[in-house]
Design an enzyme around this catalytic site. Structure first.
Site, PDB file in Angstrom:
ATOM      1  N   LYS A  32       0.875  -1.163   0.000  1.00 21.69           N
ATOM      2  CA  LYS A  32       0.000   0.000   0.000  1.00 21.69           C
ATOM      3  C   LYS A  32       0.918   1.219   0.000  1.00 21.69           C
ATOM      4  O   LYS A  32       1.614   1.473   0.978  1.00 21.69           O
ATOM      5  CB  LYS A  32      -0.909   0.020   1.221  1.00 21.69           C
ATOM      6  N   ASN A  84      -9.068   1.684   9.334  1.00 19.42           N
ATOM      7  CA  ASN A  84      -8.202   1.507  10.502  1.00 19.42           C
ATOM      8  C   ASN A  84      -8.786   2.247  11.708  1.00 19.42           C
ATOM      9  O   ASN A  84      -9.363   1.649  12.615  1.00 19.42           O
ATOM     10  CB  ASN A  84      -6.792   1.979  10.201  1.00 19.42           C
ATOM     11  N   THR A  85      -8.697   3.583  11.709  1.00 18.30           N
ATOM     12  CA  THR A  85      -9.114   4.362  12.871  1.00 18.30           C
ATOM     13  C   THR A  85     -10.586   4.159  13.211  1.00 18.30           C
ATOM     14  O   THR A  85     -10.958   4.141  14.391  1.00 18.30           O
ATOM     15  CB  THR A  85      -8.840   5.861  12.635  1.00 18.30           C
ATOM     16  N   GLY A  89      -8.160   9.314   9.480  1.00 20.80           N
ATOM     17  CA  GLY A  89      -8.534   9.384  10.881  1.00 20.80           C
ATOM     18  C   GLY A  89      -9.617  10.382  11.217  1.00 20.80           C
ATOM     19  O   GLY A  89      -9.983  10.539  12.383  1.00 20.80           O
ATOM     20  N   ALA A 148      -9.410   5.658   3.982  1.00 13.69           N
ATOM     21  CA  ALA A 148      -9.330   6.802   4.898  1.00 13.69           C
ATOM     22  C   ALA A 148     -10.668   7.522   5.040  1.00 13.69           C
ATOM     23  O   ALA A 148     -11.376   7.747   4.053  1.00 13.69           O
ATOM     24  CB  ALA A 148      -8.256   7.804   4.479  1.00 13.69           C
ATOM     25  N   GLY A 149     -10.973   7.890   6.275  1.00 16.60           N
ATOM     26  CA  GLY A 149     -12.126   8.728   6.565  1.00 16.60           C
ATOM     27  C   GLY A 149     -13.378   8.013   7.010  1.00 16.60           C
ATOM     28  O   GLY A 149     -14.325   8.646   7.481  1.00 16.60           O
TER      29      GLY A 149
END
Length: 257
Positions: free
Chosen positions: A99, A208-209, A160, A186-187
């Site tokens: 990635k 992830n987050t 995040g 992301a997001g």
């Protein structure tokens, strides 16, 4: 059943890719990964101990027979740096997948698109399966595809942030021209965000987050799993068109007055 997608010669049933940063412990990471049903897990090359395998490491909690490990170049700010970390990951046995992240701004963590394209071209030539994190710019997505990237990964919102898919229209334009998997990266902050991304027709979602930062990461991992599956089914089923006025759900023709 049988609704799979492929990348780098590997077929996947799960359309949820899970990151491994920000968890309270390695054990919590393992539990969340298992609960998510994912088959691909991202690992930041910078964050794993590659020199001393006797020390407790994240990699001890990820079964390589069960999951494809996706090394990422998180924290890199130049093309050269990203290429170097990708090579390091391959040298220690993390495989050909990468990635690719080249950050352009430390505050927003938006990607440096020009440096990303430069690094992508170099890594493709070296035989990597390149999955680049990029902005939601359709032109850049097309250039990365033409450079030989195995997927394009437009951001949904800043890393995040949990803001969800802020520009679904650009993502739809990317999807129209895409000949490779399109993965929102992301997001994503909650299950509905993941479902919306999948309803657009995206191949998969990387989170992830949104999982690791939840009050109960394991439960949120389960929710994301369900949301991705539901969003995919809704896309395949085809939603009804939006209309300004009401339309009766029960027929009125032929009713006795």
């Amino acid at each position: 059943m049988g609704d799979t997608w492929s990348i780098g010669g590997r077929a996947f049933s799960s359309r949820l890719i899970v990151g491994t940063g920000k968890y309270a412990s390695f054990e919590q990471t393992r539990q969340a990964i298992e609960a998510s049903g994912t088959e691909m897990v991202t690992v930041a090359v910078r964050r794993v101990n590659l020199s001393d395998k006797s020390q407790d490491s994240l990699l001890h909690y990820i079964d390589p027979k069960r999951y494809v490990i996706l090394p990422n170049t998180a924290g890199c700010y130049t093309a050269d740096e990203a290429v170097r970390y990708a090579r390091l990951g391959r040298e220690v046995g993390l495989g050909e997948f990468v990635k690719l992240e080249v950050i352009g701004d430390p505050k927003t963590l938006f990607p440096d698109n020009e440096a990303t394209l430069e690094a992508a071209k170099a890594l493709v030539k070296e035989g990597f399966v390149v999955m680049p994190y990029t902005s939601d710019d359709p032109i850049m997505a097309h250039k990365l595809q033409d450079a030989g990237c195995a997927a394009v990964m437009p951001l949904g919102a800043p890393i995040g942030s949990g803001l969800g898919l802020r520009n679904p229209y650009n993502v739809r334009i990317i999807l129209e021209a895409a000949k490779v998997p399109v993965i929102v990266d992301a997001g994503v902050g909650t299950a509905s965000d993941a479902a919306i991304a999948m309803e657009q027709g995206c191949t998969a979602v990387l989170i992830n987050t949104g999982i690791a930062g939840a009050k109960d990461p394991v439960l949120m991992a389960q929710a994301m799993k369900d949301a991705v599956a539901a969003g995919r089914k809704a896309f395949l089923a085809g939603r009804i068109p939006k209309k300004l006025y009401a339309q009766a759900s029960s027929p009125v023709d032929g009713m006795i007055e």
